[in-house]
Design a protein around this motif. Structure first.
Motif, PDB file in Angstrom:
ATOM      1  N   ASN A 470     -33.397   9.920   2.018  1.00  0.00           N
ATOM      2  CA  ASN A 470     -34.136   8.840   1.367  1.00  0.00           C
ATOM      3  C   ASN A 470     -33.723   7.515   1.968  1.00  0.00           C
ATOM      4  O   ASN A 470     -32.562   7.323   2.331  1.00  0.00           O
ATOM      5  N   ILE A 471     -34.662   6.584   2.035  1.00  0.00           N
ATOM      6  CA  ILE A 471     -34.375   5.212   2.429  1.00  0.00           C
ATOM      7  C   ILE A 471     -34.716   4.310   1.256  1.00  0.00           C
ATOM      8  O   ILE A 471     -35.819   4.400   0.692  1.00  0.00           O
ATOM      9  N   CYS A 472     -33.791   3.442   0.892  1.00  0.00           N
ATOM     10  CA  CYS A 472     -34.061   2.464  -0.163  1.00  0.00           C
ATOM     11  C   CYS A 472     -34.676   1.218   0.466  1.00  0.00           C
ATOM     12  O   CYS A 472     -34.066   0.561   1.311  1.00  0.00           O
ATOM     13  N   ALA A 473     -35.892   0.909   0.046  1.00  0.00           N
ATOM     14  CA  ALA A 473     -36.589  -0.260   0.589  1.00  0.00           C
ATOM     15  C   ALA A 473     -36.254  -1.536  -0.165  1.00  0.00           C
ATOM     16  O   ALA A 473     -36.774  -2.605   0.170  1.00  0.00           O
ATOM     17  N   ARG A 474     -35.407  -1.437  -1.178  1.00  0.00           N
ATOM     18  CA  ARG A 474     -35.073  -2.592  -1.991  1.00  0.00           C
ATOM     19  C   ARG A 474     -33.674  -3.103  -1.631  1.00  0.00           C
ATOM     20  O   ARG A 474     -32.915  -2.459  -0.928  1.00  0.00           O
ATOM     21  N   GLY A 475     -33.328  -4.275  -2.163  1.00  0.00           N
ATOM     22  CA  GLY A 475     -32.003  -4.836  -1.927  1.00  0.00           C
ATOM     23  C   GLY A 475     -32.074  -6.242  -1.384  1.00  0.00           C
ATOM     24  O   GLY A 475     -33.145  -6.757  -1.040  1.00  0.00           O
ATOM     25  N   THR A 476     -30.919  -6.878  -1.295  1.00  0.00           N
ATOM     26  CA  THR A 476     -30.827  -8.274  -0.925  1.00  0.00           C
ATOM     27  C   THR A 476     -29.438  -8.570  -0.358  1.00  0.00           C
ATOM     28  O   THR A 476     -28.452  -7.921  -0.760  1.00  0.00           O
ATOM     29  N   VAL A 511     -31.210   2.537  -6.172  1.00  0.00           N
ATOM     30  CA  VAL A 511     -32.364   1.661  -6.419  1.00  0.00           C
ATOM     31  C   VAL A 511     -32.082   0.711  -7.578  1.00  0.00           C
ATOM     32  O   VAL A 511     -32.429  -0.483  -7.516  1.00  0.00           O
ATOM     33  N   LEU A 512     -31.467   1.196  -8.645  1.00  0.00           N
ATOM     34  CA  LEU A 512     -31.121   0.314  -9.764  1.00  0.00           C
ATOM     35  C   LEU A 512     -30.219  -0.819  -9.300  1.00  0.00           C
ATOM     36  O   LEU A 512     -30.442  -1.993  -9.638  1.00  0.00           O
ATOM     37  N   HIS A 513     -29.213  -0.479  -8.531  1.00  0.00           N
ATOM     38  CA  HIS A 513     -28.264  -1.468  -8.021  1.00  0.00           C
ATOM     39  C   HIS A 513     -28.969  -2.474  -7.112  1.00  0.00           C
ATOM     40  O   HIS A 513     -28.751  -3.692  -7.216  1.00  0.00           O
ATOM     41  N   ALA A 514     -29.835  -1.981  -6.233  1.00  0.00           N
ATOM     42  CA  ALA A 514     -30.534  -2.853  -5.291  1.00  0.00           C
ATOM     43  C   ALA A 514     -31.450  -3.839  -6.007  1.00  0.00           C
ATOM     44  O   ALA A 514     -31.471  -5.040  -5.691  1.00  0.00           O
ATOM     45  N   VAL A 515     -32.209  -3.346  -6.971  1.00  0.00           N
ATOM     46  CA  VAL A 515     -33.152  -4.223  -7.673  1.00  0.00           C
ATOM     47  C   VAL A 515     -32.408  -5.172  -8.608  1.00  0.00           C
ATOM     48  O   VAL A 515     -32.822  -6.323  -8.792  1.00  0.00           O
ATOM     49  N   ALA A 516     -31.295  -4.738  -9.185  1.00  0.00           N
ATOM     50  CA  ALA A 516     -30.474  -5.660  -9.977  1.00  0.00           C
ATOM     51  C   ALA A 516     -30.017  -6.826  -9.112  1.00  0.00           C
ATOM     52  O   ALA A 516     -30.008  -7.986  -9.549  1.00  0.00           O
ATOM     53  N   GLY A 517     -29.655  -6.537  -7.873  1.00  0.00           N
ATOM     54  CA  GLY A 517     -29.282  -7.604  -6.942  1.00  0.00           C
ATOM     55  C   GLY A 517     -30.439  -8.542  -6.666  1.00  0.00           C
ATOM     56  O   GLY A 517     -30.262  -9.770  -6.578  1.00  0.00           O
ATOM     57  N   GLU A 518     -31.640  -7.995  -6.507  1.00  0.00           N
ATOM     58  CA  GLU A 518     -32.822  -8.832  -6.273  1.00  0.00           C
ATOM     59  C   GLU A 518     -33.070  -9.764  -7.456  1.00  0.00           C
ATOM     60  O   GLU A 518     -33.446 -10.931  -7.274  1.00  0.00           O
ATOM     61  N   ILE A 519     -32.883  -9.249  -8.668  1.00  0.00           N
ATOM     62  CA  ILE A 519     -33.088 -10.087  -9.855  1.00  0.00           C
ATOM     63  C   ILE A 519     -32.090 -11.239  -9.851  1.00  0.00           C
ATOM     64  O   ILE A 519     -32.451 -12.394 -10.119  1.00  0.00           O
ATOM     65  N   CYS A 520     -30.837 -10.942  -9.544  1.00  0.00           N
ATOM     66  CA  CYS A 520     -29.829 -12.009  -9.473  1.00  0.00           C
ATOM     67  C   CYS A 520     -30.205 -13.050  -8.423  1.00  0.00           C
ATOM     68  O   CYS A 520     -30.098 -14.258  -8.661  1.00  0.00           O
ATOM     69  N   ALA A 521     -30.627 -12.589  -7.259  1.00  0.00           N
ATOM     70  CA  ALA A 521     -30.997 -13.516  -6.190  1.00  0.00           C
ATOM     71  C   ALA A 521     -32.197 -14.367  -6.593  1.00  0.00           C
ATOM     72  O   ALA A 521     -32.264 -15.560  -6.269  1.00  0.00           O
ATOM     73  N   GLN A 522     -33.137 -13.763  -7.288  1.00  0.00           N
ATOM     74  CA  GLN A 522     -34.314 -14.507  -7.733  1.00  0.00           C
ATOM     75  C   GLN A 522     -33.937 -15.568  -8.763  1.00  0.00           C
ATOM     76  O   GLN A 522     -34.485 -16.678  -8.759  1.00  0.00           O
ATOM     77  N   GLN A 523     -32.993 -15.248  -9.613  1.00  0.00           N
ATOM     78  CA  GLN A 523     -32.621 -16.159 -10.696  1.00  0.00           C
ATOM     79  C   GLN A 523     -31.678 -17.266 -10.242  1.00  0.00           C
ATOM     80  O   GLN A 523     -31.755 -18.385 -10.750  1.00  0.00           O
ATOM     81  N   GLN A 524     -30.791 -16.976  -9.293  1.00  0.00           N
ATOM     82  CA  GLN A 524     -29.762 -17.962  -8.959  1.00  0.00           C
ATOM     83  C   GLN A 524     -29.559 -18.191  -7.471  1.00  0.00           C
ATOM     84  O   GLN A 524     -28.701 -18.983  -7.077  1.00  0.00           O
ATOM     85  N   GLY A 525     -30.364 -17.518  -6.631  1.00  0.00           N
ATOM     86  CA  GLY A 525     -30.193 -17.646  -5.193  1.00  0.00           C
ATOM     87  C   GLY A 525     -29.252 -16.594  -4.657  1.00  0.00           C
ATOM     88  O   GLY A 525     -28.510 -15.956  -5.402  1.00  0.00           O
ATOM     89  N   GLU A 526     -29.272 -16.405  -3.331  1.00  0.00           N
ATOM     90  CA  GLU A 526     -28.475 -15.342  -2.725  1.00  0.00           C
ATOM     91  C   GLU A 526     -26.995 -15.695  -2.615  1.00  0.00           C
ATOM     92  O   GLU A 526     -26.141 -14.807  -2.639  1.00  0.00           O
TER      93      GLU A 526
END
Length: 555
Positions: A470-476, A511-526
Motif C-alpha cells: 500500500n502507498i499512503c497518499a496523505r501526509g505533510t 492514514v489516521l496519523h497522516a491526515v491528523a498531521g494535515e489537520i494540524c498543518a492546516q490549522q497552524q502551519g507546517e
C-alpha cells in the motif's frame, strides 16, 4: 500478466465486490480499504484506488490499441485536452504558455496542448533540448495539426522548436505557465548531454522566477515505478496522470516534485491486476461503541518505552493509543521517571520496570505491545528486552527496538515494524540513498526479511506484507518532528489491541496519523507542529467528526 477485463467504472456504486471479483474483494478487505459488512462480505461504496507499474500501463495501452482498436492519435488528443483543461482551471488568466517537448509520445501530448492553447488565443512557444525533432507515430500527426492551427492563428512560430539555451531565458521570463512534456514513463536513465544542460538551465531560471510548472503524465526525470528522480527534474505544482496513477508520483522524492495530481483515465481506466498497488487516500473511522461495552472490550496496550531522559516517547505512544480507542494503556518505563510520567495524563497506568521479570508481569495483561520508543541502547534496555521472547501476541516495534531485532525475532508474533529510511537502511545493510531510490522494493524486503508487516515511513509511507503493498497518499512535512513516530506506534498498537490484523492495523494507523498531521498543518502551519498536537485531530478522525483537508489526489 493477467488483467481483469472488468473496469472500475462498473463497480463504483455501492456494489458487493465479492460478487464481481473475489480476488479484488479479498485484497480490499486485507488492505483495510473497505469495512466488512455485518455478514462478513465486503461492501464497496466507492471505487478502489490503485497505482500501476510501467509494465502494466504499457500492457494496457497495447491492449487498447491492438485489441480494442483505440486510435493512438485520438487517445493522445484526449490526453492533451485533459491537461489543457487542468491548465485553464489552475491558471485561468494565463496568456503565455511555454511548452517543453521531447521526441516521444509525451512530446506529442505537448503538441496537442499547444494546439488547444492557440485555439484559445494564447501565445505559445515550444522548447526542447534538441532541434529539429522528427516526431513519429501519433506525435507526427499532432505536429502536422499544430502547424495548421498555428498558421490559421497567425502564430507560425508556435510550431517551431527552440533549443538555444540563451533564447530560453527571456521566454521563461515572459511565460505564465511552463508545461513539462519532455519525457514520460519510458525514461529509466539519468539525463545526459544536451538533456542535462537543458533541464539544468530551466531549473536555474525557475529558481529566480515564480513560474508554475504543469507536468504531463509525470515530471520528466521521475522514475514512474520507484519514485527516484534525476538531478534536474522539475518540481511541478500540478501533474495530470494518464490512464492510471504511477507509484513514483506518490512516494519519496517523486512525491515532492509532483504537486497536486489529477488522474485522467481518458475513458479507459486500468483494470485490477495482481501487480496493482492499493493507494490509501481516506482515513477510516472506528465503528460505534456497543452500548454494553466496557474498557476491556477495546483492548489493553502495554507500552515498553522510555529509558532515562526519554520519558516523553513513552508518554506520547501511550496517549496516542488512548486517543485511538484503546480501553486501557499500561506504560512500562524506566524507574527514574515512572512516578512523574502520568502527572498530566492520569489515565495512563505507569509502572517502573527494572528488568525482564517486571515486564513479564505486565505482559500478561497485554492485548498488544508497543516497544521501542525512547528505549535506548544500554544495560537497562538489554534487561527489559529479554522479556519479549516470552510474548507471542501482537506487537509494534519502533525506534530503538528496531536495532535489536534479529531476522527471526518476530516470526511467531503478529507484528508491525515502523522504520524511517535511516533505520530501514540499518536493517537491510544498505545506504539511505538505496532505500529512497527504491522505496517499494525496500518495504517488501523489510517485510520478507523480518516476517512481519513493515511500514516504511517518509513521504508517501509504504505498508508491505506477504507481497501486499500500500502507498499512503496523505501526509505533510509537519509530521517531520520529534515524537511523531512514537504517536504512530501508539495508534497502530491500539488498533492491534482491538483485534485488527497487523496489515490492516498498519494501513488504518498510517492514514489516521497522516491526515491528523494535515489537520494540524492546516490549522497552524507546517512549522512548529508538536507530536502532541496530533491527539486532538486523531480523536476527531476516529469518531468521524472530520475526514481532514482535501487530498492532493484528484480522482
Amino acid at each position: 500478466m493477467k488483467m481483469s477485463l472488468m473496469p472500475f467504472w462498473l463497480m463504483a456504486h455501492a456494489v458487493r465486490v465479492s460478487a464481481l471479483n473475489p480476488q479484488l474483494s479479498a485484497l480490499c478487505s486485507r488492505s483495510g480499504l473497505f469495512p466488512a459488512s455485518s455478514n462478513g462480505g465486503t461492501i464497496m461504496t466507492a471505487p478502489a484506488l490503485f497505482a500501476h507499474r510501467v509494465a502494466d500501463i504499457q500492457a494496457h495501452e497495447a491492449y487498447l490499441f491492438e485489441q480494442v482498436g483505440v486510435d493512438p492519435y485520438a487517445l493522445m488528443k484526449q490526453a492533451g485536452q485533459a491537461v489543457f483543461e487542468r491548465l485553464t482551471e489552475c491558471w485561468p488568466h494565463a496568456k503565455r504558455v511555454l511548452i517543453a517537448v521531447g521526441p516521444g509520445q509525451n512530446g506529442g501530448d505537448g503538441l496537442v496542448i499547444a494546439a488547444e492553447a492557440l485555439k484559445k488565443g494564447m501565445s505559445v512557444h515550444l522548447i526542447s533540448y534538441k532541434s529539429p525533432i522528427v516526431f513519429t507515430k501519433a506525435a507526427a500527426k499532432a505536429h502536422v495539426e499544430l502547424k495548421e492551427i498555428a498558421y490559421e492563428h497567425n502564430q507560425p512560430q508556435a510550431a517551431e522548436i527552440i533549443s538555444d539555451l540563451e533564447s530560453l531565458t527571456p521566454l521563461l521570463a515572459q511565460a505564465d505557465v511552463l508545461v513539462d512534456a519532455v519525457f514520460g514513463i519510458g525514461l529509466d536513465r539519468p539525463f545526459e548531454g544536451a538533456a542535462y544542460r537543458f533541464f539544468d538551465h530551466l531549473n536555474q531560471c525557475l529558481a529566480t522566477q515564480n513560474i508554475p510548472v504543469l507536468a504531463v503524465d509525470l515530471p520528466s526525470g521521475l522514475h514512474a515505478d520507484s519514485g527516484a528522480v534525476n538531478p534536474g527534474t522539475l518540481t511541478a505544482e500540478q501533474t495530470v496522470s494518464f490512464l492510471g496513477l504511477k507509484p513514483g508520483l506518490l512516494t519519496g522524492a517523486g512525491r515532492a516534485c509532483s504537486g497536486v495530481i489529477t488522474l485522467a483515465e481518458l475513458g479507459y481506466p486500468l483494470s485490477y491486476s495482481e501487480q496493482a498497488i492499493s493507494v490509501l487516500n481516506t482515513p477510516q473511522a472506528r465503528p460505534p461503541k456497543p452500548v454494553s461495552a466496557h474498557k476491556g472490550s477495546f483492548g489493553t496496550v502495554v507500552v515498553l518505552a522510555g529509558n532515562r531522559g526519554m520519558s516523553g516517547a513513552a508518554r506520547l505512544a501511550g496517549e496516542a493509543a488512548l486517543r485511538t480507542g484503546a480501553g486501557k494503556v499500561i506504560v512500562a518505563t524506566h524507574p527514574s521517571h515512572a512516578a512523574s510520567l502520568n502527572l498530566t495524563r492520569p489515565e495512563l497506568m505507569v509502572y517502573p520496570v527494572a528488568d525482564s521479570k517486571d515486564v513479564l508481569r505486565l505482559l500478561g495483561h497485554a492485548d498488544a505491545l508497543v516497544v521501542g520508543p525512547g528505549l535506548g541502547r544500554d544495560r537497562w534496555t538489554n534487561d527489559v528486552w529479554r522479556s519479549l521472547r516470552h510474548f507471542d501476541g501482537p506487537v509494534v516495534v519502533d525506534a530503538d527496538g528496531l536495532s535489536r531485532l534479529g531476522t527471526r525475532s518476530l516470526q511467531n508474533n503478529p507484528a508491525v515494524i515502523t522504520p524511517h529510511p535511516g533505520e530501514a537502511a540499518g536493517m537491510l545493510d544498505c545506504s539511505i540513498a538505496e532505500i529512497e531510490d527504491n522505496r517499494l522494493q525496500s518495504a517488501l524486503e523489510l517485510s520478507a526479511r523480518y516476517f512481519c508487516t513493515a511500514v516504511l515511513k517518509g513521504a508517501g509511507s509504504l505498508i508491505a506484507s506477504d507481497k501486499q503493498l500500500n502507498i499512503c497518499a496523505r501526509g505533510t512535512p509537519a509530521l517531520a518532528t520529534a515524537g511523531s513516530g512514537d504517536v504512530l506506534s501508539g495508534v497502530i498498537g491500539a488498533l492491534l489491541a482491538a483485534g485488527i490484523e497487523p496489515h490492516q492495523a498498519a494501513v488504518q494507523g498510517v492514514v489516521l496519523h497522516a491526515v491528523a498531521g494535515e489537520i494540524c498543518a492546516q490549522q497552524q502551519g507546517e512549522w512548529g507542529v508538536l507530536a502532541a498536537d496530533l491527539f486532538g485531530p486523531l480523536g476527531q478522525l476516529v469518531n468521524q467528526r472530520t475526514v481532514g483537508p482535501e487530498s492532493r489526489l484528484r480522482v
